[in-house]
Scaffold this motif. Sequence first.
Motif, PDB file in Angstrom:
ATOM      1  N   ARG A 190       0.877  -1.184   0.000  1.00 22.02           N
ATOM      2  CA  ARG A 190       0.000   0.000   0.000  1.00 22.02           C
ATOM      3  C   ARG A 190       0.909   1.228   0.000  1.00 22.02           C
ATOM      4  O   ARG A 190       1.699   1.408   0.935  1.00 22.02           O
ATOM      5  N   THR A 192       1.183   5.339  -0.271  1.00 21.75           N
ATOM      6  CA  THR A 192       0.502   6.629  -0.216  1.00 21.75           C
ATOM      7  C   THR A 192       1.362   7.678  -0.901  1.00 21.75           C
ATOM      8  O   THR A 192       2.580   7.718  -0.682  1.00 21.75           O
ATOM      9  N   LYS A 246      -0.640  17.225   8.770  1.00 22.15           N
ATOM     10  CA  LYS A 246      -1.889  16.475   8.639  1.00 22.15           C
ATOM     11  C   LYS A 246      -1.727  15.365   7.578  1.00 22.15           C
ATOM     12  O   LYS A 246      -2.138  14.221   7.786  1.00 22.15           O
ATOM     13  N   GLY A 249       0.332  12.591   8.873  1.00 19.39           N
ATOM     14  CA  GLY A 249      -0.451  11.786   9.812  1.00 19.39           C
ATOM     15  C   GLY A 249      -1.353  10.805   9.082  1.00 19.39           C
ATOM     16  O   GLY A 249      -1.457   9.631   9.428  1.00 19.39           O
ATOM     17  N   GLU A 250      -1.985  11.299   8.011  1.00 15.46           N
ATOM     18  CA  GLU A 250      -2.868  10.468   7.177  1.00 15.46           C
ATOM     19  C   GLU A 250      -2.059   9.354   6.509  1.00 15.46           C
ATOM     20  O   GLU A 250      -2.456   8.194   6.496  1.00 15.46           O
ATOM     21  N   MET A 252       0.652   7.993   7.368  1.00 18.79           N
ATOM     22  CA  MET A 252       1.228   7.007   8.290  1.00 18.79           C
ATOM     23  C   MET A 252       0.321   5.800   8.488  1.00 18.79           C
ATOM     24  O   MET A 252       0.767   4.731   8.841  1.00 18.79           O
ATOM     25  N   LYS A 253      -0.993   6.017   8.275  1.00 20.51           N
ATOM     26  CA  LYS A 253      -1.954   4.961   8.592  1.00 20.51           C
ATOM     27  C   LYS A 253      -1.896   3.814   7.591  1.00 20.51           C
ATOM     28  O   LYS A 253      -2.429   3.923   6.482  1.00 20.51           O
ATOM     29  N   GLY A 254      -1.256   2.762   7.970  1.00 19.72           N
ATOM     30  CA  GLY A 254      -1.308   1.533   7.169  1.00 19.72           C
ATOM     31  C   GLY A 254      -0.554   1.544   5.862  1.00 19.72           C
ATOM     32  O   GLY A 254      -0.790   0.699   5.012  1.00 19.72           O
ATOM     33  N   SER A 255       0.352   2.510   5.645  1.00 19.20           N
ATOM     34  CA  SER A 255       1.107   2.511   4.383  1.00 19.20           C
ATOM     35  C   SER A 255       2.375   1.679   4.531  1.00 19.20           C
ATOM     36  O   SER A 255       3.064   1.760   5.540  1.00 19.20           O
ATOM     37  N   GLY A 301       5.973   5.878  10.495  1.00 17.88           N
ATOM     38  CA  GLY A 301       5.107   4.831  11.040  1.00 17.88           C
ATOM     39  C   GLY A 301       5.740   3.476  10.757  1.00 17.88           C
ATOM     40  O   GLY A 301       6.938   3.286  10.944  1.00 17.88           O
ATOM     41  N   GLU A 302       4.910   2.560  10.242  1.00 19.77           N
ATOM     42  CA  GLU A 302       5.413   1.211   9.926  1.00 19.77           C
ATOM     43  C   GLU A 302       6.041   1.160   8.538  1.00 19.77           C
ATOM     44  O   GLU A 302       6.561   0.130   8.133  1.00 19.77           O
TER      45      GLU A 302
END
Length: 418
Positions: A190, A192, A246, A249-250, A252-255, A301-302
């Motif tokens: 995934r 982004t 922002k 932050g968006e 970072m979610k699950g990418s 993030g991950e």
Amino acid sequence: MNDQAETASCADNHNPGLLTMDDARTRIVSSIEPISEQEEVGLWGALGRVLAEDIHSPIDVPPYTNSAMDGYALNSHGVEQGATLQVIGTSWAGKPFAGRVETGECARIMTGGVIPDGADAVVMQEVVQREADTICLQRPVRAAENVRPAGEDLAAGARVLGKGQRIRPADLGLLASIGVAEVTVTRRPRVTIFCTGDELRAVGQPLKKGEIYDSNRYTLYSMLERLGVEIIDLGVIPDQPAALEKAFGEAMKGSDAVITTGGVSVGDADYVTGMLEKLGQIDFWKIAIKPGRPLAFGRLGEGRFFGLPGNPVSVMVTFYQFVQPALRRMMGETPPPRILLQIPSATPLRKRPGRAEFQRGILETGEDGTLVVRSTGHQGSGILRSMSEANCFIILTEESSGVEAGELVSVEPFQGLV
Ligand code: AMP
Ligand code: MG
């Protein structure tokens, strides 16, 4: 040597020294973990996916011994030129002949038809004379002539495709030929993406003074689409720390990976590197490559973070040199060999020593039928037309100080055949 000391010290964050292109690529790619999650896909959805398993053939291919020609199946032992044989039946592709061919007999057979019991060869229909229910042989027949033995293409149990292979059209056909309906592939990464820049407008809107259309998102999106990743597009983000925070932050979610363009230089509106430092981990590298010197690589993030430069050609060059190999590793793909050709340059090419250059070239057939490469012309990193006109990169080494007409240069074609 000085060079090496400089290269070694570049591992440090924010080191202003230049990292060689190969070094940068090796560091990036070797730090990537392949995705371990797998999924089952049917053949129609398998093109371009990366196999997570070895595939062995469950059957012989072809599954039965069959004819390579339209003709007559017979027993080659003891038949001579001029012999007359009785036609006792027909073996169609898909409708085998149930009887047995004895001495003095033959069966009409079509390409792909099962070789009947008792027969060991097929004589082409063009070299016999047929009269009613008999044929007369015009020449001698060899054992196994025009016969495709069972398992000739593949024996049952043979490995046909390997884990890490990206499935191409021939592979899909091969999978179908062995009756495999589903394969296990690596989950798609995934990814982004967003572009940064206050000057960027979307197509369809009028341009005010000082504005340009956002083209990077289209090139980036399509390069990723070709690679077969799942894309999450966050659009264009203005050069404002709050807006950028922002978006980060968006993203970072699950990418598994985040790719941005612009804002990684040292200008007053370049906030991307700072934001990555704040919210993730960063290795900011200056790479000895032109175009595309600044590249922010790190973690968010991950996932992995690639902050590409803003100039449209730099985006594409850095994507192909660094991001694509990294994502291919993430996809579990065994890297294909890199195709570099040595081709004479049609014209002199200017270059200053210091950075490896990816000049845009047009590979074409010269008057004598051999390949030559010529430059697309002006090589500014903002000139996207140069990428559109080109069909290859002309890669000039860091040390190179240009080439004369007729000199061999390294050429990396844009397109593979299959
Ligand atoms: P930057 O790296 O943000 O300083 O941008 C370098 C140059 O690339 C500037 O001229 C930008 O206007 C241009 N640029 C940045 N982003 C884009 C984009 N998404 N599409 C087209 N040009 C861009
Ligand atoms: Mg910018």
